[in-house]
Motif scaffolding. Structure first.
Motif, short mmCIF file in Angstrom:
data_model
loop_
_atom_site.label_atom_id
_atom_site.label_comp_id
_atom_site.label_asym_id
_atom_site.label_seq_id
_atom_site.Cartn_x
_atom_site.Cartn_y
_atom_site.Cartn_z
N GLU A 292 0.86 -1.19 0.00
CA GLU A 292 0.00 0.00 0.00
C GLU A 292 0.90 1.24 0.00
O GLU A 292 1.07 1.91 1.02
CB GLU A 292 -0.93 0.01 1.21
CG GLU A 292 -1.96 1.12 1.16
CD GLU A 292 -2.86 1.14 2.40
OE1 GLU A 292 -3.58 2.15 2.57
OE2 GLU A 292 -2.83 0.17 3.19
N PRO A 293 1.50 1.54 -1.15
CA PRO A 293 2.48 2.64 -1.18
C PRO A 293 1.87 4.00 -0.84
O PRO A 293 0.74 4.28 -1.22
CB PRO A 293 3.01 2.61 -2.62
CG PRO A 293 1.97 1.87 -3.41
CD PRO A 293 1.35 0.90 -2.46
N ILE A 294 2.64 4.79 -0.12
CA ILE A 294 2.25 6.17 0.19
C ILE A 294 2.58 7.03 -1.02
O ILE A 294 3.73 7.09 -1.47
CB ILE A 294 2.98 6.67 1.45
CG1 ILE A 294 2.57 5.82 2.65
CG2 ILE A 294 2.66 8.15 1.70
CD1 ILE A 294 3.38 6.11 3.91
N GLU A 295 1.58 7.71 -1.56
CA GLU A 295 1.75 8.48 -2.79
C GLU A 295 1.90 9.98 -2.54
O GLU A 295 2.71 10.64 -3.19
CB GLU A 295 0.56 8.23 -3.73
CG GLU A 295 0.38 6.79 -4.14
CD GLU A 295 1.43 6.32 -5.12
OE1 GLU A 295 2.14 7.17 -5.69
OE2 GLU A 295 1.56 5.09 -5.30
N VAL A 296 1.07 10.53 -1.65
CA VAL A 296 1.04 11.97 -1.44
C VAL A 296 0.76 12.24 0.04
O VAL A 296 -0.03 11.51 0.67
CB VAL A 296 -0.07 12.65 -2.28
CG1 VAL A 296 -0.10 14.16 -2.03
CG2 VAL A 296 0.10 12.37 -3.76
N VAL A 297 1.40 13.27 0.59
CA VAL A 297 1.03 13.80 1.89
C VAL A 297 0.76 15.29 1.69
O VAL A 297 1.65 16.04 1.27
CB VAL A 297 2.13 13.59 2.95
CG1 VAL A 297 1.75 14.28 4.25
CG2 VAL A 297 2.38 12.11 3.17
N LYS A 298 -0.50 15.70 1.96
CA LYS A 298 -0.88 17.09 1.70
C LYS A 298 -2.11 17.43 2.53
O LYS A 298 -2.97 16.57 2.77
CB LYS A 298 -1.17 17.29 0.21
CG LYS A 298 -1.26 18.75 -0.21
CD LYS A 298 -1.20 18.88 -1.73
CE LYS A 298 -1.15 20.34 -2.14
NZ LYS A 298 -0.99 20.48 -3.61
N ARG A 305 -2.15 3.95 -2.08
CA ARG A 305 -2.72 3.18 -3.19
C ARG A 305 -2.91 1.74 -2.72
O ARG A 305 -1.97 1.06 -2.32
CB ARG A 305 -1.76 3.22 -4.37
CG ARG A 305 -2.25 2.55 -5.64
CD ARG A 305 -1.08 2.25 -6.56
NE ARG A 305 -0.25 3.41 -6.81
CZ ARG A 305 -0.36 4.19 -7.88
NH1 ARG A 305 -1.29 3.93 -8.77
NH2 ARG A 305 0.46 5.22 -8.05
N GLN A 306 -4.17 1.26 -2.73
CA GLN A 306 -4.48 -0.12 -2.36
C GLN A 306 -4.88 -0.90 -3.61
O GLN A 306 -5.56 -0.37 -4.49
CB GLN A 306 -5.62 -0.18 -1.36
CG GLN A 306 -5.27 0.27 0.04
CD GLN A 306 -6.44 0.08 1.01
OE1 GLN A 306 -7.54 -0.28 0.61
NE2 GLN A 306 -6.20 0.37 2.28
N THR A 307 -4.45 -2.17 -3.68
CA THR A 307 -4.77 -3.03 -4.82
C THR A 307 -5.60 -4.22 -4.36
O THR A 307 -5.22 -4.91 -3.41
CB THR A 307 -3.49 -3.53 -5.50
OG1 THR A 307 -2.69 -2.41 -5.90
CG2 THR A 307 -3.81 -4.37 -6.73
N VAL A 316 -7.43 4.77 -4.36
CA VAL A 316 -6.70 5.71 -3.53
C VAL A 316 -7.43 5.83 -2.20
O VAL A 316 -8.65 6.02 -2.16
CB VAL A 316 -6.60 7.10 -4.21
CG1 VAL A 316 -5.89 8.09 -3.29
CG2 VAL A 316 -5.86 6.98 -5.53
N VAL A 317 -6.67 5.69 -1.10
CA VAL A 317 -7.25 5.75 0.24
C VAL A 317 -6.65 6.95 0.96
O VAL A 317 -5.43 7.17 0.92
CB VAL A 317 -6.97 4.46 1.03
CG1 VAL A 317 -7.58 4.54 2.42
CG2 VAL A 317 -7.52 3.26 0.27
#
Length: 326
Positions: A292-298, A305-307, A316-317
């Motif tokens: 579940e890679p971390i894509e953005v922090v804002k 991202r969950q698959t 996107v979670v």
């Protein structure tokens, strides 16, 4: 939130709208996951794309880089209308392939790769030259920074010739802070160099780290396992094949100027994430699954991202970040 079936780039604006990259367009979703607009279409005209190689969001603008057209298109995030386009220059024979960030409303930082190969060597060394490019596409011929990036090597077997990246190689990761500072990290160590907006060195950050040894073929990237080229890679690279994993996999500076680093630890199913303040002081660490890679922090939120294992669909979670003092 939004569902999709490939692995596109993800962005979030100041209104918590989600931007998901397509090949020739950007899809925009509200914070509940409903599609509200699509930006761009296939073509070579204004606001059109051949291929989207990268995009960034800053100051209520969406910047989309099409390296095939050597152009960055800028859209307003209120109207989603095209407001400006920048033709990317060719500098000393170098051209951009998608690496860039927005320094401010007047300048971009654009990375242009260079390959160097010595006669008789199987390895092609690769470097990224970073230039300041203004809104008219003008740039100085001297880069503000030249950084080493992942090497490639020539692999020849019964299937033919391929040029894969050196497995477990180190590279340079780049991020821009909201205050306009440039951060470069060499992934062999937790070592960060910080520069001002014109490329002058400000200071560095270093934390000790013990790199994890590579012990099994199963640790090689999936491409090497699927193509059955691990033994060929060992034969060709010899002692140039790293014996340890890099220290760092992912790195970025968020909109609050906090530094996020994913470190590679013994348990290869997770990353140990470090969060540092802008002075380099460690705020916290936590383990997070690689699946579940971390894509953005804002905006005080973390987007991952969950698959779905059965369908392959991704979503996107959004998580709310809360800091607690212990």
């Amino acid at each position: 939130m939004a569902f999709f079936n490939n692995t596109p780039k993800i962005g979030v604006d100041s209104n918590e709208r989600l931007y998901i990259e397509g090949i020739k367009k950007i899809h925009v979703f509200d914070k509940e996951g409903s599609l509200i607009d699509t930006i761009g279409r296939e073509g070579k005209g204004p606001g059109e794309f051949q291929v989207i190689h990268n995009f960034k969001l800053r100051n209520d603008k969406l910047y989309v880089y099409d390296a095939n057209l050597s152009r960055v298109s800028i859209f307003d995030t209120d109207s989603f209308e095209l407001v400006h386009e920048i033709d990317m220059p060719v500098i000393n024979g170098l051209r951009g392939l998608g690496e860039f960030d927005i320094l401010n409303d007047e300048y971009l930082v654009v990375g242009m790769p260079e390959n160097r190969r010595s006669d008789g060597s199987a390895i092609t060394e690769r470097f990224m030259h970073y230039f300041l490019v203004d809104r008219r596409g003008r740039a100085n011929e001297s880069p503000i920074q030249i950084s080493k990036i992942t090497n490639n090597f020539k692999l020849t077997n019964e299937r033919g010739i391929t040029l894969p990246p050196v497995p477990f190689d180190r590279t340079t990761l780049f991020s821009l802070s909201a205050s306009g500072k440039m951060y470069f990290v060499w992934t062999d160590k937790v070592a960060i160099k910080i520069f001002d907006s014109v490329g002058e060195f400000l200071n560095g950050i270093f934390h000790p780290f013990q790199n994890v040894a590579i012990e099994k073929d199963s640790e090689f990237p999936g491409f090497f396992r699927v193509m059955d080229i691990i033994s060929d890679s060992r034969r060709i690279l010899g002692d140039k094949l790293p014996k340890t994993h890099p220290a760092i996999s992912q790195f970025f500076v968020d909109d609050s100027d906090l530094i996020w680093i994913s470190t590679i630890v013994v348990d290869l199913d997770v990353y140990e994430w470090w969060v540092l303040d802008e002075t380099g002081e460690l705020i916290t660490t936590f383990e997070w699954t690689r699946d579940e890679p971390i894509e953005v922090v804002k905006n005080g939120k973390m987007y991952t991202r969950q698959t779905d294992e059965e369908t392959g669909l991704q979503q996107v979670v959004r998580y709310r970040i809360e800091w607690e003092e212990l």
